[in-house]
Design an enzyme around this catalytic site. Sequence first.
Site, mmCIF file in Angstrom:
data_model
loop_
_atom_site.group_PDB
_atom_site.id
_atom_site.type_symbol
_atom_site.label_atom_id
_atom_site.label_comp_id
_atom_site.label_asym_id
_atom_site.label_seq_id
_atom_site.Cartn_x
_atom_site.Cartn_y
_atom_site.Cartn_z
ATOM 1 C CG HIS A 165 -8.845 -0.509 5.002
ATOM 2 N ND1 HIS A 165 -8.694 -0.644 3.639
ATOM 3 C CD2 HIS A 165 -8.345 0.715 5.311
ATOM 4 C CE1 HIS A 165 -8.129 0.442 3.148
ATOM 5 N NE2 HIS A 165 -7.908 1.288 4.132
ATOM 6 C CG ASP A 166 -11.176 3.013 4.289
ATOM 7 O OD1 ASP A 166 -10.650 3.032 5.425
ATOM 8 O OD2 ASP A 166 -10.571 3.381 3.263
ATOM 9 C CG ASP A 178 -2.226 0.669 1.033
ATOM 10 O OD1 ASP A 178 -2.241 1.674 0.304
ATOM 11 O OD2 ASP A 178 -3.231 0.196 1.584
ATOM 12 C CG ASP A 219 -4.223 6.025 0.888
ATOM 13 O OD1 ASP A 219 -5.265 5.374 1.107
ATOM 14 O OD2 ASP A 219 -3.946 7.094 1.454
ATOM 15 C CD GLU A 222 -8.587 4.910 -1.231
ATOM 16 O OE1 GLU A 222 -9.548 4.805 -0.445
ATOM 17 O OE2 GLU A 222 -7.477 5.349 -0.895
#
Length: 557
Positions: A344-345, A117, A219, A282
């Site tokens: 994860h969000d 990431d 990200d 993302e």
Amino acid sequence: MTFRSSDESGFVERVPADRWRVPWWERGVIYQVYPRSFQDSNADGIGDLAGIESRLDYLASLGVDAIWLSPIFPSPMADFGYDVADYCDVDPIFGDLAGFDRLLLAVHKHGLKLLLDFVPNHSSDQHPWFVESRTSRENAKRDWYIWRDPAPGGGPPNNWISDFGGSSWQWDETTGQYYLHAFLKSQPDLNWRSSEVREAMMSVLKFWFDRGVDGFRIDVLWHIIKAETLPDNPINADWDPCRTQRDQLIQLHSTDQPEAHAISAEFRALADSYQDRVLIGEIALPNDRLARWYGTPAQPQVHLPFNFQLIESEWDAAVLRLKIANYETSLPEFGWPNWVMGSHDAARIAARLGDAQARVAAMLLLTLRGTPTLYQGDEIGIGEVVIPPDRVRDPQDLRQPNLGIGRDRSRTPIPWDATAYGGFSTVDPWLPLNEDWRERNIAAQAEDTDSLLTLYRRLLTLRRSCEALAIGDMTLVGAADEVLVYQRRYAGDGLLVVLNLTHELQALTLPNHTEVIEVLASTLPPSIAKPTHWVLHQMEGLLAPDEGLVLRLKEKN
């Protein structure tokens, strides 16, 4: 490969570029590991790299192709790793570089790929670059971050709002200026208009590529550069007070700037200079703007701009059909689709849809055209996890309580078995386990032919063995209002996927000139499923409540 959407206007067909050699990330399935919550190996209640290595047999047997790790870099953990203090090392919580190298070697020995990431928009305020930057206005690294004088009347330079609430600007008493932070004040935004920043961050990517990683998830890529003059963002007249403070404004000037695409193309050129590397961006944008992040054949950008529509969509067949069609037709000819249902969000799939429809969601995710990404724990149907107030860790939830946006609920540890602390650790974990962990865990579901985990494994095995599912074309088919239907085809092999998105019986009629010759998969647990409602060689059938099927078709003469 093609996509066709049958509707009143006829067929819309898109034919991508030549695919004689299909890259692994088009055929493959990505599995996101949240390292803090995967497996603890040293009894501190936090997962680590050695813990991940110890569970590689499970990931390989699940049938995924690549593992994406949420950030593992040194960090004060104000935002749990998304505040990076050193881009070229491993936080001691997770291990060290030697441990990372061992994990990478083990991942490759298991026939898997490893993605990291990358967090390029901002660093930690404890990163040496920012520590230098804030020492004085004359420091050589001052321009590595975004510093501005107060507005003429005093106060922040503009009206931008942090994604975590409050102003995006933090006053620095030492130098008498504000610095920009799109997230926490401890996450200052890097200045990507600086050539030195670009060079330094490209060196970070090279460091990990040279080490052998197979790619990166990047990200908040659409945040990476801002409008040069930093004008105020427009007021959002449709803002709902039940939404985050960020949504009071339209992020017109603080995100998705034209110059960002050149940066994305630089990342891609570097990745392409290595072999078989992938970049995943993302990017939370509407279809037309999302598609631009593929770039052009002459100047490609990220391989897979993440598509979050299945997370955000109403669970309705007509709505999903339209979203799938619009997304597919928005893609450039050379663009390969991708699908995400959990992260994860976001709230857990089973928490959003319930246990029965979580099985239908698994079939949808793994049979659509494109690369799917699974999030750890969704394969066993972890549902809503209530986090006691004294155990809330998410800074977004702490800053804006009572909005229901807490992310801790999707970051709880994996329960591996029914032993103490679910086999995740030998001590109390950093977040609580799901309340039903003694029954809902990996070991229990691995032995249960009716379990969601068993269904995931069957679907992943089917996808791996069936070219029509892995890389075939897709046609959306008209059906009853609450049934989603599409065909997948490759080299004469034709499949029909039918998904009942309700808890009621639904009728279905097969496409003209076809007949069913084999039932390849069903979402119904084998122990309770009656013999399939489909009678081979007939044109009509009934779908049971919450039933999804993958059927092999034969074209009639």
